[in-house]
Scaffold this motif. Structure first.
Motif, PDB file in Angstrom:
ATOM      1  N   GLU A 176       1.106  -1.173   0.046  1.00 48.39           N
ATOM      2  CA  GLU A 176       0.118   0.034   0.147  1.00 48.39           C
ATOM      3  C   GLU A 176       0.749   1.276   0.092  1.00 48.39           C
ATOM      4  O   GLU A 176       0.473   2.224  -0.477  1.00 48.39           O
ATOM      5  CB  GLU A 176      -0.926   0.098   1.220  1.00 48.39           C
ATOM      6  N   TRP A 239       2.728 -11.524   1.625  1.00 52.17           N
ATOM      7  CA  TRP A 239       2.804 -11.180   3.163  1.00 52.17           C
ATOM      8  C   TRP A 239       2.079 -12.225   3.719  1.00 52.17           C
ATOM      9  O   TRP A 239       1.898 -12.143   5.002  1.00 52.17           O
ATOM     10  CB  TRP A 239       2.202  -9.871   3.149  1.00 52.17           C
ATOM     11  N   ASN A 257      -0.763  -7.432  -4.067  1.00 53.85           N
ATOM     12  CA  ASN A 257      -1.270  -6.480  -5.131  1.00 53.85           C
ATOM     13  C   ASN A 257      -0.023  -5.566  -5.787  1.00 53.85           C
ATOM     14  O   ASN A 257       0.907  -5.402  -5.100  1.00 53.85           O
ATOM     15  CB  ASN A 257      -2.363  -5.740  -4.238  1.00 53.85           C
ATOM     16  N   ASP A 302      -6.314  -3.668  -5.367  1.00 55.83           N
ATOM     17  CA  ASP A 302      -5.487  -4.188  -4.136  1.00 55.83           C
ATOM     18  C   ASP A 302      -6.102  -5.694  -4.262  1.00 55.83           C
ATOM     19  O   ASP A 302      -6.307  -6.242  -3.181  1.00 55.83           O
ATOM     20  CB  ASP A 302      -6.113  -3.429  -3.074  1.00 55.83           C
ATOM     21  N   THR A 304      -5.011  -9.035  -3.891  1.00 54.41           N
ATOM     22  CA  THR A 304      -3.957 -10.042  -3.718  1.00 54.41           C
ATOM     23  C   THR A 304      -4.183 -11.343  -3.829  1.00 54.41           C
ATOM     24  O   THR A 304      -5.413 -11.621  -3.631  1.00 54.41           O
ATOM     25  CB  THR A 304      -3.274  -9.720  -1.973  1.00 54.41           C
ATOM     26  N   LYS A 329      -8.499 -12.565  -2.768  1.00 53.09           N
ATOM     27  CA  LYS A 329      -9.465 -11.528  -2.502  1.00 53.09           C
ATOM     28  C   LYS A 329     -10.420 -11.125  -3.812  1.00 53.09           C
ATOM     29  O   LYS A 329     -11.465 -10.826  -3.353  1.00 53.09           O
ATOM     30  CB  LYS A 329      -8.434 -10.306  -2.468  1.00 53.09           C
TER      31      LYS A 329
HETATM   32 CA   LIG Z   1      -2.333  -4.823  -0.054  1.00 53.43          CA
END
Ligand SMILES: [Ca+2]
Ligand SMILES: O=C(O)c1cc(C(=O)O)c2c(n1)C(=O)C(=O)c1cc(C(=O)O)[nH]c1-2
Length: 691
Positions: A176, A239, A257, A302, A304, A329
């Motif tokens: 981010e 992550w 992302n 975003d 991921t 996601k």
């Molecule tokens: Ca993210």
């Protein structure tokens, strides 16, 4: 005789010793299924709290404990590690890596940690500030510690390490803000770097001296074009999911992302941008590329693919396939062949509007018109949004029922096109490349209620063979929490309002529920000591859903981190740790309307932690209720004086001007006044109803 320490043979055969939970997802398959069945649909009425342990941190608790030969190892927020006697709950040791508090602002989604890995008498933890540490499993003493990231950049580690053949694998986060994601493998004994694989190309298409060099230069670089990625690193941060596939001696990684989120600003609206939003298989020994499948080409939302990966075998059209199950996601449930990454099938597992399906020939999503908001230059009301249809909350797969249990969440977001984007390397600043109004949050209580109505959690049992829902438990709010499936025909899931609930695995009928004081978002696990089966889960509300989706928060509950362990006829009593909610703190002082609206725009600096539109879940203080709000000198001491820096509140001196800090206070006071009025109105309405 002391048991053999965790080694390759024990890990590979972990399913043969269900009393233990030796690796993050239970076994290398990470199915979060245990055949233990002492606790089952018949005995479950007797399931009671056996012991608990209080952590010395609050904030979100996302760890899955390990249990090895009667000892439990778990982590809390701020990357602290705790070892307990798994039968009695006696604290054996704890380790505080002393993450500097100001690193909290580098974490997009709370200062969480998802757990440790174990190997040869040691346990391993990744710390929020990017270290990997090896601890003596008996004493908790530090054996080695190595910095895995460039600490001048906003890298974080929240995920659990995995140990594969004597190497500790660890990823990182930060997409981010703007980093270049990678996975590293370290020698478990010495902490020496064995290999590293970057998820995005080197901006100059140069070798990094990494395992990723060849494939990035030959295949990935050509899928990127001119854009901000050359400055930011492009993201792709792995992550969470890293799994070891023993069948093909490969590591499969879920990648993150893009940074910025906007494909236009990142890469000039050109190219697939490998390896964002992908499943990526690497040789376990060398880290060399084997195959990839990109779930979200030209990532823009975003989306991921870091969500937990489950390895299994399925019989599909009469053929036995070594498959993986994935619910990233983006809202599609993927069944992928582990041999070569070939897509077998993909169907939406909940409401999805950014794509109408996945083309099985090309493996590519069929995007809906309007989803590329940078092309239409309009906003796009998306389901899912950045929260994802499924996030890090672990899912489970039961070989007994053949069902995958997915913690589903339906959270829309209105993505707003931003014509201008300028990368800010400033610490604590998100660089998404989409308009700040996207994150502005509800403007009023009625708006908040509307968003809350659109926002739902569900526990969905998914039949991966037929790609169909088998059953669904619809939750009343955004109740995402991890899942455990057991041989007792049970599925366990927590709730953010402090319950742990059990359902029948075959039909989804609720058979048991326990009420505690702390919201639960982590996944439960199960183990046995001395012939008794336990179910354990960490409690503590937080993470992205708590910090960013105030329109869906659970009722006020306790805010301490805890580990809870249950067994049949357990006899522990949990003390009430709930704190009273402070009333809105509204000073007499008023400010000109321009100051308040300037403060509203500047509040963007605060929103990622204190809640969009000031609607906070009280994990991080609700500024509208802050005792500091009414006293300028106190407010300034925190924001510009660093008074709460060790708690995770950064010192903003040099980043926000003093008069802007005051404008933010003016805005928050305005919102506090609104809250006071809303609460008074709600109270009056309740009184009228009671009469
Ligand atoms: Ca993210
Ligand atoms: O892009 C990243 O590097 C990154 C990191 C993390 C993280 O490490 O927790 C999250 C996300 N992204 C993210 O997009 C997200 O939705 C998310 C939720 C959570 C959480 O713990 O609740 N973490 C993260």
């Amino acid at each position: 005789t002391p048991a053999t320490p965790v080694n390759a043979a024990r890990l590979a055969a972990a399913a043969q010793e269900p009393a233990n939970w030796m690796t993050h997802g239970g076994t290398y398959q990470e199915a979060r299924y245990s055949p233990l069945d002492q606790i089952n649909t018949r005995s479950i009425a007797r399931l009671k709290l056996a012991w608990y342990g209080d952590f010395d941190t609050s904030r979100g608790q996302e760890s899955t404990p390990l249990v090895i030969d009667g000892v439990m190892y778990t982590t809390s927020s701020w990357s602290k590690v705790y070892a307990y006697d798994a039968a009695t709950g006696k604290l054996l040791w704890r380790h505080d890596p002393k993450v500097p508090g100001d690193r909290g602002a580098d974490a997009c989604c709370d200062v969480v940690n998802r757990g440790v890995a174990a190997w040869n008498g040691k346990v391993y933890v990744g710390t929020l500030d990017g270290r990997l540490e090896a601890l003596d499993a008996k004493t908790g003493k530090l054996v080695w510690s190595t910095v895995t990231v460039d600490q001048t950049r906003p890298y974080t580690i929240t995920g659990a390490p995995r140990v594969v053949k004597g190497k500790v694998l660890i990823g990182n986060g930060g997409a981010e803000y703007g980093v270049r994601g990678y996975v590293s493998a370290y020698d478990a004994e010495t902490g020496a770097l064995a290999w590293r694989f970057y998820m995005t190309p080197n901006p100059e298409n140069k070798p990094d001296g990494a395992a990723s060099d060849a494939i990035l230069m030959s295949k990935a670089y050509g899928t990127w074009h001119d854009g901000a990625w050359k400055q930011t690193g492009g993201g792709g941060t792995p992550w969470d999911a890293i799994v070891y596939d023993t069948d093909f001696d490969q590591v499969i990684i879920g990648t993150g992302n893009g940074n910025p989120w906007s494909w236009e600003h990142r890469s000039g609206s050109k190219g697939d941008n490998l390896f964002l939003g992908s499943l990526l298989a690497l040789d376990a020994e060398t880290g060399a590329y084997k195959w990839h499948y990109q779930e979200t080409p030209s990532e823009n939302w975003d989306f991921t693919s870091t969500q937990p990966i489950i390895l299994t075998e399925l019989t599909l059209q009469g053929r036995q396939r070594k498959a993986l199950l994935h619910a990233p996601k983006n809202g599609f449930f993927y069944v992928v062949d582990r041999k070569d990454g070939a897509l077998i099938s993909a169907e939406p597992f909940t409401t999805v509007n950014w794509a109408t399906g996945i083309d099985l020939k090309t493996g590519r999503p069929i995007e809906a018109p309007g989803a590329r908001y940078e092309r239409t230059k309009k906003s796009f009301w998306a389901m899912p949004g950045p929260f994802g249809s499924h996030n890090w909350h672990p899912m489970a797969f039961s070989p007994k029922t053949g069902l995958t249990y997915i913690p589903v969440q339906d959270v829309p977001l209105d993505y707003n096109y931003s014509p201008d984007f300028k990368y800010s390397p400033q610490r604590g600043t998100w660089n998404t490349g989409i308009e700040a109004t996207t994150f502005a949050g509800p403007g009023s209580e009625s708006h908040r209620r509307l968003l809350a109505m659109q926002t739902r959690g569900a526990l969905v049992a998914w039949d991966a063979v037929r790609q169909k829902e088998a059953w669904r438990v619809q939750h009343g709010n955004l109740a995402s929490a991890g899942v455990l499936a057991t041989g007792g025909n049970l599925v366990f899931q927590g709730t953010p309002d402090g319950r742990l609930v059990a359902y029948t695995a075959d039909t989804g009928r609720q058979v048991w529920s326990w009420q505690g004081f702390d919201g639960i978002i982590a996944g439960a696990m199960t183990y046995a000591v001395g012939g008794e089966q336990y179910v354990a889960v960490v409690a503590g509300f937080g993470g992205s859903n708590a910090l960013h989706a105030p329109f869906a928060v659970a009722p006020k509950v306790g805010l301490h981190g805890r580990i809870l362990a249950f067994k049949l006829d357990g006899r522990a009593v949990l003390p009430d740790n709930t704190r009273p909610l402070l009333p809105p703190n509204v000073p007499e002082q008023t400010w000109p309307a321009e100051t308040v609206s300037r403060g509203a725009a500047l509040y963007g600096h605060c929103a990622a932690c204190h809640g969009f539109g000031t609607y906070a879940a009280n994990v991080i203080p609700d500024l509208r209720r802050s005792p500091m709000l009414s006293v300028k000198s106190a407010w300034d001491a925190v924001v510009l004086g660093g008074a709460l820096a060790d708690k995770g509140m950064p010192n903003w001196t040099g980043r926000i001007a003093a008069e802007d800090v005051e404008a933010i206070r003016a805005y928050v006071v305005d919102r506090a006044r609104q809250l006071r009025d809303d609460e008074a109105a709600a109270q009056a309405a309740a009184k009228a109803r009671d009469r």
